[in-house]
Structure formats: C-alpha cells, structure tokens
Design a protein around this motif. Structure first.
Motif, PDB file in Angstrom:
ATOM      1  N   TRP A  86       0.814  -1.206   0.000  1.00 51.73           N
ATOM      2  CA  TRP A  86       0.000   0.000   0.000  1.00 51.73           C
ATOM      3  C   TRP A  86       0.855   1.267   0.000  1.00 51.73           C
ATOM      4  N   ASN A  87       2.145   1.113   0.162  1.00 49.37           N
ATOM      5  CA  ASN A  87       3.018   2.287   0.217  1.00 49.37           C
ATOM      6  C   ASN A  87       3.587   2.634  -1.149  1.00 49.37           C
ATOM      7  N   ARG A  88       3.750   3.908  -1.357  1.00 52.45           N
ATOM      8  CA  ARG A  88       4.452   4.439  -2.527  1.00 52.45           C
ATOM      9  C   ARG A  88       5.274   5.615  -2.016  1.00 52.45           C
ATOM     10  N   VAL A  89       6.593   5.519  -2.150  1.00 48.25           N
ATOM     11  CA  VAL A  89       7.479   6.442  -1.452  1.00 48.25           C
ATOM     12  C   VAL A  89       8.461   7.066  -2.438  1.00 48.25           C
ATOM     13  N   GLY A  90       8.623   8.384  -2.346  1.00 48.80           N
ATOM     14  CA  GLY A  90       9.676   9.085  -3.064  1.00 48.80           C
ATOM     15  C   GLY A  90       9.257   9.579  -4.430  1.00 48.80           C
ATOM     16  N   TYR A  91       9.564  10.862  -4.698  1.00 51.71           N
ATOM     17  CA  TYR A  91       9.265  11.406  -6.027  1.00 51.71           C
ATOM     18  C   TYR A  91      10.283  12.483  -6.367  1.00 51.71           C
ATOM     19  N   TYR A  92      10.471  12.663  -7.678  1.00 48.24           N
ATOM     20  CA  TYR A  92      11.357  13.708  -8.181  1.00 48.24           C
ATOM     21  C   TYR A  92      10.572  15.006  -8.348  1.00 48.24           C
ATOM     22  N   LEU A  93      11.232  16.108  -8.067  1.00 53.42           N
ATOM     23  CA  LEU A  93      10.587  17.409  -8.174  1.00 53.42           C
ATOM     24  C   LEU A  93      10.556  17.900  -9.618  1.00 53.42           C
ATOM     25  N   SER A  94      11.542  17.502 -10.400  1.00 48.19           N
ATOM     26  CA  SER A  94      11.638  17.975 -11.778  1.00 48.19           C
ATOM     27  C   SER A  94      10.901  17.036 -12.723  1.00 48.19           C
ATOM     28  N   ASP A  95      10.405  17.596 -13.817  1.00 49.31           N
ATOM     29  CA  ASP A  95       9.756  16.824 -14.878  1.00 49.31           C
ATOM     30  C   ASP A  95       8.725  15.838 -14.341  1.00 49.31           C
ATOM     31  N   PRO A  96       7.753  16.293 -13.557  1.00 45.40           N
ATOM     32  CA  PRO A  96       6.802  15.335 -12.963  1.00 45.40           C
ATOM     33  C   PRO A  96       6.020  14.551 -13.998  1.00 45.40           C
ATOM     34  N   GLU A  97       5.864  15.123 -15.200  1.00 40.57           N
ATOM     35  CA  GLU A  97       5.097  14.417 -16.221  1.00 40.57           C
ATOM     36  C   GLU A  97       5.793  13.166 -16.733  1.00 40.57           C
ATOM     37  N   THR A  98       7.091  13.048 -16.468  1.00 43.31           N
ATOM     38  CA  THR A  98       7.843  11.879 -16.934  1.00 43.31           C
ATOM     39  C   THR A  98       7.972  10.808 -15.852  1.00 43.31           C
TER      40      THR A  98
END
Length: 908
Positions: A86-98
């Motif tokens: 159920w967890n989803r962790v971590g994301y990039y700040l740049s180019d969110p559409e990619t």
C-alpha cells in the motif's frame, strides 16, 4: 456503516479483539472465489497454486488511542493483485510528467492493512497436506483461514509457510484473511521487537511477494523448515579432478503410521545427464521429522565460476515409498564452487583471487515500490551487469527468490544480510538488546540462511549494518538513545548462530565509524570473519584522498580480518549541473547536489581503491536511487539520490559510465555532461569515459587531438571552444580498427557567446535575468556564503543583501589569495566585479585586484566602499585579452580578498 447482521456473519474472526468485516460486505459487488491455476509439475506429486488475483484490500491505518476499530464500508475495499504494497514512497521534483510518483499518489502510511481473498481449494486424497506459503509480508503477518486463526510471522523479509490442512475446505471455496502491520517499532507497540528499528530506507507494508497454496503427500521434505526447501547441499572439497558435495535433507511424516522411504539425491548437468547419485533407506516415525545426511562425489566437475562461467547443475532430491512410488521431489539449481576470504589476497573463487566489484541494492522501484516482479529484478541486474559489476550487496535485509535465482544464473556474487541496521533497542534508556529483538534478529538470520543456503551466488552472511555509531548516531535516523547499548553481545550471538547454521560461509558486517575520530565507537569488526567499511570521505566528512590511508590503517589494525569497502557514495541530481564540481560547497543534506560532483566523487574514491588488491570487495552506494522518508535532497523528495541510476531505471548517470569504462571489457565511449545542454560558458573542458586504446574528439565537425592511456579511462580535452547555437560533440573510440562513437549536443545562447558570467563561490549557479555559470577558472581561495544552509530538518537562513536584484548570485563568494584565468578570445572586454562584505568592518579586509598584471583596484576595502556589511558594490573596468586570455588576481594586504560575482562581456 456495516449492518449488525453482517457483523454477526463472521463470528470467530477476531483480530486482537477487533471484529473484521464480513465476507458478504468485503465481497459486495465483486466476483466470487478467484480462479486458482494449479502449477503442476508432473515430475513431483506437489501441486502449487498461486493466489495472485482477486484480493480485496483495506488500509485501516494506525489504531486509535484505545485500540478501537470500526469495520470499513464495502466501498472502502479495493481489488488488488498480490504481490502488493500500500506504500508508494519518493518522487522527483523535476519533470513530474515523466515520472510515476507524484506528491498526489505518495502513500507513506505505517499501520495496519487487511487483505481478503476467496479461493477454490483442490480435492485432497490419501492424507495430503496443504500449506499456505507467503514469500514475505511486512512487517508482521497474522493469517485467518475460514474464520480460524492459522498463524503469523514476524520477519518482514522472509518466506514463511503455515500448515493449513486442518482448516482447508477441499474442493470448495475458502476464505483467507491476512493482517499486515508495518507500524514503526516503538517500545510497547505491535512491532516493538521487529527489525529494523531504524534506517535510511522505508519499510513498506503489505503482501509484497507472492502467495502460493502448496499441496504435498503426507510424507514430504519438510515444508516448515524456516521457509527453506528442506534439502540442502554444499561443496565441501574441490580439486582439479573431483568435488565432494555434502547433502542434508529433512523428511516429515504427517501420517499416523511410520513410513519406510528411500531418499535419493542425484546431480545432473545442463543436458540432463546424471553425474552422481546417492540414496539411503530410512524409516520416518509417525508425526515426526527426520534429518538425513549423505554425500555426492563428482569427477572432473564443471565449476560455477562467477561471470566467467556461471554453470549450474540440477540437484534433485526424491522421496520414494517402499513400492517405488515417488512421494516428493525437490529440484535445486546448484553450482559447484568454493569461496574464501583472505586478508592478503582478498576474495577467492575456486582458489584464485576474484575481486568483487559492484553496488548496494535496495529492492524498490518507482514503478511498483516493494512489490517488484521477477522481470523488474532482471532489468535491474542486467543494468548492473552492463556496468561491469560482478557482485551485489543486498541491503539491508533479506531479498526475495528472484534476485538469488538470477544471480546464480548470471554469475553475480551476493552479500546477503539481515535487517539489523543502526539500532537494536527501542527505548532511550536500554543498555542491552531486549530479548524479543535478539530473537527477531536470530529468526531473520535463520530464515535468511535456510532459504538461500543452496544458492551458488551467496558468498557471505551479513549480520549487521552500522551498529557502531556509538553516541554519534545521526539525528535523522531517529533521536539517539540516552544510553548507548553495547552491540557486541548481540553480534557475538548472531555470529555464533551463523557459523552453526553454515560453517562454510564467512560472517560479515558493515561498520561505519571505526577510527573516524568519533568518541566511544565499539570495534565491531572483532565479532566477525570479515568486515565491510562504509566510508564517505569527500561527502559527509574529509576528502577522497584520505580513504586509501584509512583503509591501510584498518588493515594494519586487524591483520587477520579481510577488509572491503561496503559503501561509498554521494548524492547526484541528473538535472542539476556545475561547471566545476569543486567550485563551491555541496549540500550533503540539501538540494545542491549536481551530477558532476557525483562523477568527480566516484572518480576520486575509486582512485584510492583501484590498486588496493587486499580489498576483498568494493560496493558503491547505491546502484539505484531509492525511497526513504528522511531526505529532501537534490531534485527529489523522500529519495536517496546516491544511486548511479535513477529510481525509474531510465537515466544512467555519468558515474555509471565511469565504472563501465573501468570495470567492463565491453567497448565504452561516453561523453559526460549530456544533460547539461544549455552551457553557461563558451569555453569548457570535455570529459569522455573511454576504455578504447585511443579516443578522438570531434567538435562541430572539426577533429581535435587523439588521446590514449587516459587517467582512469577519463580522457579530458581542456578549453574547448564552443560556437554560438548548436554544438555537436562526438567522441570516437578506436577498438582495433572498429570505431565506437558517442554523440551529444550542447547549446550556447547568444548572450553567452564569448561572455563569462561567474557566480563566485557557487557550485551551482543561481538564477538571474541572464545566465551565470557556477564558479570556474579559479586558482586558489575558498568558497563561502552569506547564507546559512538548511537540511536535516534545519531551516536555511538567507541574508538580506541591499542594493541588488541578484541576491542569490551575490550571496556566495570566493575569498583568500586567489586568481581567475579566463580563456577568453583575443579582444576588448568590460569586466564587472560585484562585492558584498559579509561581516568585516572597514579596514579589516583590504586587497588589490589586477587584470593581466596591471592593478585595477588598489587597497580595496568593501565595507568602506559600500558603507557597511551586506551591501552590494560593483566595480567596472575594461581589459584587453591577448592570446593568454584574461588573468584576474585578488591579492590581500589585510584579511582575505573576496569577490561575489564576475562578469566579463566582449565590447562591440
């Protein structure tokens, strides 16, 4: 709300006193029992049914203060497939559409989740047994079958099996509930004794590895042997002409009468030809498990030899009844090999030095987090193989079957370890590891060894990571304890258990802190057979050139303990760039982490290790960016950016190709800086990773000189002039007449043509109305800032600077006795220098500035000129560049010279 009738319908399913929602509610609007396809291997009576689709899931989250729980509405149940987290962790700040992960879909809840499925069980006959096999549930699992509690497990990373025979409904629908709990451990809570207590990674929740229903005959190889196969083998002697393999099997008789059986083991080569066999007749008492031992002798064996020849045999164990009926069969891939560690010669594979080179590896990906498929694991391993790695450190816990199977097949040597990371107590005043935590560590080690014992790829058993911080444990890993417990009793306990379970593999650990100048650091290396050093010279402390001598000192201190480097690394954002990685300070705990610094860091650290052959292994940290919840760094949130490949596996950072050029025999030519497209300066160095005998650079169609024998296979062309507009950069490696090329494109804007705008003291240039480059072309001096950096929970403090609309540009500076050597074309230029006095009064900082040897500012005093501190002042003058470009010299007469920004613009 769930109706009263529905609640009464599931009387008997009670989780710690909390009533579960009824089957009718949980399944309302859903299909009936999931169709279960039997995976029948006709060579064995076993039947395997994967329970993959049609699960229902509800994330309940943490309990209230009184432990109350209201059954969720039917609409709150979600249909999922297992594996699932159920967890989803971590994301990039740049180019969110990619990217897959965004702030909107992140889920960091730690607590309780429930899973439900209905499945059809096969008909049973002649006393057949049924087991539920879970490859992993995190952190803890509790299982109910048809309304009755079946059992549980408290290892987030290991396989476990439960005997479901007495509760199963053969040939009918069965109802299965699983409670998964990934609550963060704390004294007195539901996971208080489940390792890891802390760490720079996030422990996800869910049934994140497969679930299988397994049907066996009543007499079978032990299904309840710590999740292991129940049969084990190890190469005990090896020579040029022969090998001996020790065999061990556990046979269980679940029937009501004794069972005379024949245990047969046979070794077959890849073509199926039998090379050796052994058998023994035994009688298994009713209701008991009997251990049998034997041996195989193989003449002229073909060895499992790492990447050179990862040859695998098939080792088959078979149980036969007195009438010859096959009762059970277990096949295991088996590699004949021997592995040793030597303090002088390093790692030995089949008697010869075989240096281990690779990376640390966490199991998550951006696509599926912890619920990774075998195909995703295969993709990750193929990337590392392409880099030239021959080894992987599986950190910081037991990984699943796919990575072990693939490592066997590919010839990758593995470091396996348990989840004992940093802390082994969960109360601030504890000075001894609680009994529950000790037993949990032992359980994780038993699971790890039993489940992976037969894998040829596994070289060592790791029992701990960085438990030697002492009182200096970083705050971001959780508030340090008031009393620091001694880890040695627990480590000695685990080391003894490891040697008991498997005396042929070395016991190892990774330490962080010995001889690093920290107080009260326990010398944990003395608990194990060999050690890994996690060292970050040049990132968290010191400089890379200190690493080699440090390792030499550790070797002298422990001459009988083989030494490796188990971690070294730096953060690197592939969309953040610098013109000089040494131009200013890096934020080890913040946003300023350009890709070029990551590359420089690895180049300089590898320089310290490349020729130290006594190192039995080198594992950089880390293979891939990975999810954590203690970092806001680089261009990412909740991601450790030390990976040399991005979280989504899409970008191989420049450092990847540095290692490929040095570790791999595959032809490698790679131009660094391909993502730094819009260049700040019209003149730059071009760096190419190449293992070609000779490499040529071609810029805009013009061939530059050819280089060979490049230092560390990094070829550098200095002061390459770029044209306005598009620049085509091609590197061509000549491999015995067969060229290999890499081409990139850089862009130089008209504003940048022949101009040099330098953000002094900044490793990444700040934004302004016109593009500045980071600090470059300097000789001497040191970088500084008017601001106080943030990170690790601290807020940055930004100075208020008067008299400028370029605050971020002028907030950094270079100071000391230094110069700039600008590779400007011949011509006349206007030079503008910007100064900001940080904290010195008038008269405390006085210096001269010379351009091409002629003084242009004499006895310059910033505070006096500006009328105080934190006030901007600029000075402008003209200079003529000759063939040598422009030299600007800053010479102090009192205090240190200082400059905040330099602009050199051609005069029309």
């Amino acid at each position: 709300m769930v109706c009263t009738t529905a609640r009464r319908a599931l009387v008997g399913i009670s989780l710690l006193g909390l009533t579960m929602p009824s089957l009718a509610v949980a399944q309302e609007g859903q299909a009936g029992a999931q169709s279960a396809t039997a995976q029948q291997d006709h060579s064995t009576p076993r039947q395997r049914i994967e329970l993959k689709d049609g699960w229902q899931f509800n994330l309940v989250g943490p309990y209230g203060e009184q432990g109350e729980f209201a059954a969720p509405e039917a609409s709150e149940w979600e249909t999922v497939s297992v594996p699932h987290t159920w967890n989803r962790v971590g994301y990039y700040l740049s180019d969110p559409e990619t990217h897959i992960n965004t702030p909107e879909n992140i889920e960091k809840t730690q607590g309780v989740g429930y899973y439900f499925t209905r499945f059809e069980a096969p008909e049973l006959s002649d006393g057949e047994r049924v087991f539920l096999e879970f490859d992993a549930v995190s952190r803890t699992a509790e299982v109910w079958l048809n309304g009755q509690y079946l059992g549980g497990h408290r290892n987030p990373f290991g396989r476990f099996r439960l005997d479901a025979t007495d509760l199963i409904r053969p040939g009918a629908a069965n109802e299965l509930y699983v409670k998964a709990d990934n609550t963060q451990p704390a004294e007195g809570n539901s996971t208080a004794d489940v390792l890891p207590m802390t760490g720079d990674f996030f422990v996800r929740g869910g049934i994140y590895r497969p679930v299988t229903l397994v049907v066996t005959e009543p007499v079978h190889f032990d299904m309840l042997d710590h999740g292991g196969p129940g049969v084990y083998a190890a190469t005990t002697s090896l020579s040029d002409n022969a090998a001996e393999i020790a065999l061990n099997g556990r046979v269980t008789n679940s029937s009501a009468s004794q069972a005379p059986v024949t245990v047969v083991a046979s070794l077959r080569d890849a073509s199926g030809a039998q090379l050796a066999s052994w058998q023994d007749d035994v009688v298994i008492p009713a209701g008991e498990t009997l251990e049998v031992e034997g041996a195989l002798k193989v003449t002229s064996p073909r060895l499992w030899d790492g990447l050179n020849d990862p040859y695998l045999h098939t080792l088959s164990f078979e149980l036969r009844a007195a009438d010859g009926t096959v009762l059970d069969t277990v096949d295991q891939s088996f590699g004949i090999r021997q592995m040793e560690l030597d303090p002088e010669r390093g790692f030995l594979l089949n008697g010869r030095p075989y240096r281990l080179l690779g990376a640390g590896f966490h199991q998550d990906t951006e696509a599926t987090d912890w619920a990774v498929s075998p195909e995703q694991v295969d993709e990750s391993l193929r990337i590392l193989l392409d880099m030239g790695a021959n080894s992987i450190r599986l950190a910081h816990y037991q990984h699943g079957t796919p990575v072990h199977d693939l490592a066997d097949r590919y010839g990758i040597v593995l470091w396996d370890e348990i989840g004992l990371v940093t802390a082994w107590t969960n109360a601030r005043d504890q000075v001894e590891a609680p009994e529950g935590i000790v037993e949990n560590a032992r359980q994780q080690l038993r699971d790890l060894v039993h489940q992976n014992y037969n894998h040829a790829s596994v070289a060592v058993w790791g029992i701990a990571n960085e438990v030697d911080f002492g009182p200096g444990r970083p705050d971001f890993l959780g508030r340090p304890p008031e009393e620091v417990a001694d880890p040695m009793p627990l480590l000695n306990n685990l080391a003894a258990l490891s040697r008991e379970l498997d005396p042929r593999r070395a016991v190892v650990l990774a330490n962080c802190c010995e001889d690093r100048g920290m107080e009260d650091v326990p010398v944990v290396a003395e608990a194990v057979d060999a050690v890994g050093a996690n060292r970050y010279f040049g990132w968290y402390y010191g400089q890379p050139n200190q690493l080699g001598a440090h390792l030499d000192d550790l070797r002298k201190k422990h001459p009988d303990i083989p030494v490796s480097v188990s971690e070294y690394g730096a953060g690197g954002a592939p969309n953040m760039h610098t013109d000089d990685p040494l131009g200013g300070p890096i934020d080890m705990a913040g946003r300023t982490q350009p890709e070029e610094f990551l590359t420089w860091y690895h180049e300089e650290n590898w320089r310290q290790m490349a020729d130290r052959d006594y190192l039995w292994g080198v594992w950089l940290w880390n293979a891939f960016d990975f999810g954590t919840t203690v970092r806001a760094e680089g261009d990412a949130q909740d991601i450790n950016t030390k990976g040399i490949i991005t979280y989504d596996r899409d970008i191989r950072k420049d450092a990847f190709y540095f290692y490929r050029a040095n570790w791999s025999d595959e032809p490698t030519v790679h131009v660094q800086g391909r993502r730094y497209v819009d260049r700040a300066y019209p003149v730059t160095d071009v760096r190419v990773n190449s293992n070609a005998p000779s490499t040529t650079l071609i810029v805009n169609g013009a061939q530059l000189d050819t280089k060979s024998d490049c230092d560390q296979n990094v070829c550098v062309w200095s002061d390459v002039t770029l044209s306005t507009g598009e620049n085509n950069i091609v590197a061509r490696g000549n491999f015995d007449g067969d060229p290999v090329e890499d081409a990139i494109v850089w862009q130089v804007d008209e504003e940048q043509a022949n101009a040099f705008r330098i953000d002094s003291g900044a490793v990444v240039a700040a934004n302004a109305e016109v593009q500045f480059g980071s600090d470059d072309f300097f000789v001497g001096g040191s970088a500084g800032s008017t601001d106080q950096r943030g990170g690790r929970g601290r807020q940055a403090v930004f100075a208020e600077i008067a008299g400028t609309d370029r605050r971020d540009i002028v907030s950094s500076f270079r100071q000391g006795d230094f110069s700039y050597r600008i590779p400007a074309k011949a011509g006349r230029y206007q030079v503008t220098l910007t100064f900001v006095e940080l904290d010195q009064p008038a008269g405390a900082r006085v210096f001269n500035v010379a351009a091409n040897g002629e003084t242009v500012l004499s006895s310059y005093d910033i505070a006096q000129r500006a009328g105080g501190t934190l006030k901007t002042v600029t000075e402008t003058f003209d200079v003529v560049a000759q063939n040598g470009g422009i030299d600007l010299t800053f010479s102090p007469t009192a205090g240190q010279a200082l400059v905040s920004a330099i602009e050199i613009v051609p005069q029309s």
